[in-house]
Motif scaffolding. Structure first.
Motif, mmCIF file in Angstrom:
data_model
loop_
_atom_site.group_PDB
_atom_site.id
_atom_site.type_symbol
_atom_site.label_atom_id
_atom_site.label_comp_id
_atom_site.label_asym_id
_atom_site.label_seq_id
_atom_site.Cartn_x
_atom_site.Cartn_y
_atom_site.Cartn_z
ATOM 1 N N UNK A 88 43.837 34.446 31.591
ATOM 2 C CA UNK A 88 44.490 33.438 32.455
ATOM 3 C C UNK A 88 45.428 34.466 34.236
ATOM 4 N N UNK A 89 45.827 34.172 34.600
ATOM 5 C CA UNK A 89 46.202 34.682 36.319
ATOM 6 C C UNK A 89 47.958 35.808 35.183
ATOM 7 N N UNK A 117 41.949 32.859 42.719
ATOM 8 C CA UNK A 117 40.108 32.311 42.315
ATOM 9 C C UNK A 117 39.824 31.785 43.466
ATOM 10 N N UNK A 118 37.882 32.287 43.318
ATOM 11 C CA UNK A 118 37.085 32.811 44.172
ATOM 12 C C UNK A 118 35.794 32.044 44.195
ATOM 13 N N UNK A 128 37.035 37.664 33.868
ATOM 14 C CA UNK A 128 37.101 36.544 35.152
ATOM 15 C C UNK A 128 38.528 36.055 34.883
ATOM 16 N N UNK A 129 38.411 34.968 36.262
ATOM 17 C CA UNK A 129 39.684 34.422 36.263
ATOM 18 C C UNK A 129 39.645 32.940 34.860
ATOM 19 N N UNK A 130 40.129 32.483 34.120
ATOM 20 C CA UNK A 130 40.042 31.456 33.318
ATOM 21 C C UNK A 130 40.237 30.279 34.458
ATOM 22 N N UNK A 163 37.299 36.270 40.767
ATOM 23 C CA UNK A 163 38.788 35.902 41.725
ATOM 24 C C UNK A 163 38.381 37.266 42.244
ATOM 25 N N UNK A 164 39.779 38.326 42.823
ATOM 26 C CA UNK A 164 40.338 38.850 44.231
ATOM 27 C C UNK A 164 41.863 38.622 43.753
#
Length: 92
Positions: free
Chosen positions: A7-8, A39-40, A76-78, A49-50
Motif C-alpha cells: 500500500x502507499x 498511482x499511474x 507495485x502500488x496495491x 506508481x511514481x
C-alpha cells in the motif's frame, strides 16, 4: 520478475528506509522527505506508481533515482487503501 504489492504507506516507508541506509546520507545527517507514491497507468516495465518532489534531496538525486529504480522494479502500488489495511489488522 513478478512485483509484490504494497500500500502507499508501506511503499513510502520502504523508499525512506532504503534512502536513509545509504552511507553518504547517514554520514551527512540528512533527512530526506519521501512523498506518497502516486498511482499511474503501468509504464513499459509494468510499474503502476511514481514518486515526485522529494524534500531536502538537493545533491542526493543520484541516490534517490537509484532507490526509486530498485523499489519500482520490486513493488507495485496495491489497490487497497491504507484505511482498509488498518482495519484488517483488527479483523474488522
Amino acid at each position: 520478475m513478478i512485483r509484490k504489492s504494497l500500500n502507499a504507506s508501506r511503499l513510502q516507508d520502504e523508499v525512506s528506509r532504503r534512502l536513509h541506509r545509504i552511507h553518504e546520507i547517514v554520514e551527512d545527517g540528512v533527512k530526506i522527505r519521501v512523498p506518497r507514491p502516486q498511482k499511474q497507468e503501468p509504464d513499459a516495465s509494468g510499474c503502476n506508481w511514481t514518486m515526485k518532489h522529494f524534500g531536502n534531496a538537493v545533491g542526493y538525486d543520484r541516490f534517490v533515482d537509484e532507490v526509486l529504480r530498485a523499489v519500482r522494479a520490486e513493488y507495485n502500488l496495491s489497490d487497497t487503501d491504507d484505511a482498509k489495511d488498518i482495519h484488517s489488522l483488527f479483523g474488522e
